[in-house]
Design an enzyme around this catalytic site. Structure first.
Site, PDB file in Angstrom:
ATOM      1  N   HIS A  58      63.496  23.866   5.931  1.00 39.77           N
ATOM      2  CA  HIS A  58      62.220  23.232   6.084  1.00 39.77           C
ATOM      3  C   HIS A  58      61.921  23.036   7.617  1.00 39.77           C
ATOM      4  O   HIS A  58      60.934  23.653   8.016  1.00 39.77           O
ATOM      5  CB  HIS A  58      62.285  21.666   5.324  1.00 39.77           C
ATOM      6  CG  HIS A  58      60.965  20.730   5.443  1.00 39.77           C
ATOM      7  ND1 HIS A  58      60.253  20.366   4.801  1.00 39.77           N
ATOM      8  CD2 HIS A  58      60.745  20.129   6.735  1.00 39.77           C
ATOM      9  CE1 HIS A  58      59.344  19.562   4.991  1.00 39.77           C
ATOM     10  NE2 HIS A  58      59.534  19.391   6.408  1.00 39.77           N
ATOM     11  N   GLU A  59      62.825  22.808   8.516  1.00 36.44           N
ATOM     12  CA  GLU A  59      62.728  22.474   9.592  1.00 36.44           C
ATOM     13  C   GLU A  59      62.553  23.903  10.121  1.00 36.44           C
ATOM     14  O   GLU A  59      61.726  24.170  11.324  1.00 36.44           O
ATOM     15  CB  GLU A  59      63.747  21.847  10.290  1.00 36.44           C
ATOM     16  CG  GLU A  59      63.928  20.397   9.965  1.00 36.44           C
ATOM     17  CD  GLU A  59      62.719  19.556   9.983  1.00 36.44           C
ATOM     18  OE1 GLU A  59      61.851  19.777  10.576  1.00 36.44           O
ATOM     19  OE2 GLU A  59      62.353  18.533   8.981  1.00 36.44           O
ATOM     20  N   HIS A  62      59.111  25.115  10.219  1.00 39.12           N
ATOM     21  CA  HIS A  62      58.271  24.365  11.421  1.00 39.12           C
ATOM     22  C   HIS A  62      58.269  25.187  12.644  1.00 39.12           C
ATOM     23  O   HIS A  62      57.190  25.603  13.261  1.00 39.12           O
ATOM     24  CB  HIS A  62      58.567  22.932  11.572  1.00 39.12           C
ATOM     25  CG  HIS A  62      58.188  21.978  10.611  1.00 39.12           C
ATOM     26  ND1 HIS A  62      57.002  21.921   9.894  1.00 39.12           N
ATOM     27  CD2 HIS A  62      58.791  20.922  10.044  1.00 39.12           C
ATOM     28  CE1 HIS A  62      57.002  21.043   8.902  1.00 39.12           C
ATOM     29  NE2 HIS A  62      58.218  20.460   8.909  1.00 39.12           N
TER      30      HIS A  62
END
Length: 255
Positions: A58-59, A62
């Site tokens: 998820h990170e 980004h």
């Protein structure tokens, strides 16, 4: 993007290995036996390891979109190394979300990457940076449900993977909400007026926690959240009965 910019860390591979070990134990278990210890251990390791891997992805999502969009500082910060320690405060970003997951089944957003929004090429890029995280959860959830649906596997592994898939969908639905501090709001923030962004900055530190308090305290709101998540989960092919069975096995301390 330079090929050398992305260097998956040994810790990431270690978390993958832990997830695989959990999957193997779940696959070798005997679910027909009441409270089978191997099933419980396997599902627990599969879910905890898999959820931490998904937090990393998820990170990383980004960060990699930000890198391609103009913010090369994410490489120097270690965000492209897929090392969860770079995304997380040990207590607020890892331990606390795991506690929330354990007591309520709601995956509190855990990590954070600091993006230099001024370095991004456009407002659209900034929006995609925010969306990349929850979309990675959606992608992982879909892959897991497809695997359970189309690949023959032992029922122990199927229930563990189904619950992990449901958690991905819960995380996607939660993060996509337009609440300051969550990715859904980050996607629309570049298009808001300066006064609206200033107000959002003031409430951002506590708005997600307020949302979680409401989800725990207001039953109709909690029901609506889970029903929406269930709808999305089943829409992408998830088997809700398998997922709930996996949740029951995972939360062994409740029974």
């Amino acid at each position: 993007m330079q090929r050398s910019a992305v260097r998956p860390s040994p810790l990431f591979f270690g978390l993958l290995a832990l997830t695989v070990v959990g999957g193997v134990l779940a696959a070798l278990s005997h679910p027909t036996t009441p409270k089978d210890a191997m099933l419980t251990a396997g599902v627990f390791l599969l879910v905890i390891g898999g959820w931490t891997v998904s937090l990393t992805l998820h990170e990383f999502g980004h960060a990699v979109v930000a890198y391609k969009g103009g913010d090369h500082s994410v490489a120097a910060k270690g965000y492209l190394n897929m090392d969860v320690r770079h995304y997380a405060d040990p207590v607020l970003s890892l331990i606390l979300p795991l506690v929330f997951l354990a007591i309520g089944g709601i995956p509190l957003p855990g990590g954070a990457v600091w993006i230099n929004r001024w370095a991004l090429r456009s407002r659209a890029v900034s929006s995609w940076v925010s969306l990349a995280g929850p979309l990675s959860n959606l992608a992982v959830g879909i892959l897991l449900t497809v695997a359970v649906t189309y690949i023959p596997m032992p029922v122990g592994l199927a229930v563990g993977m189904s619950y992990l898939a449901l958690l991905q969908i819960l995380t996607f639905v939660l993060n996509i909400l337009p609440v300051p501090g969550l990715d859904g709001f980050g996607a629309i923030e570049p298009y808001l007026s300066p006064s609206a962004r200033e107000l959002a900055a003031k409430v951002r530190p506590w708005a997600p926690l307020a949302l979680f308090a409401l989800l725990f305290a207001v039953t109709p709101l909690q029901d609506a959240f889970f029903e929406l998540s269930r709808f999305v989960f089943q829409a992408v092919g998830g088997d809700y009965r398998l997922a709930i069975t996996g949740q029951y096995v995972f939360m062994f301390w409740r029974h």
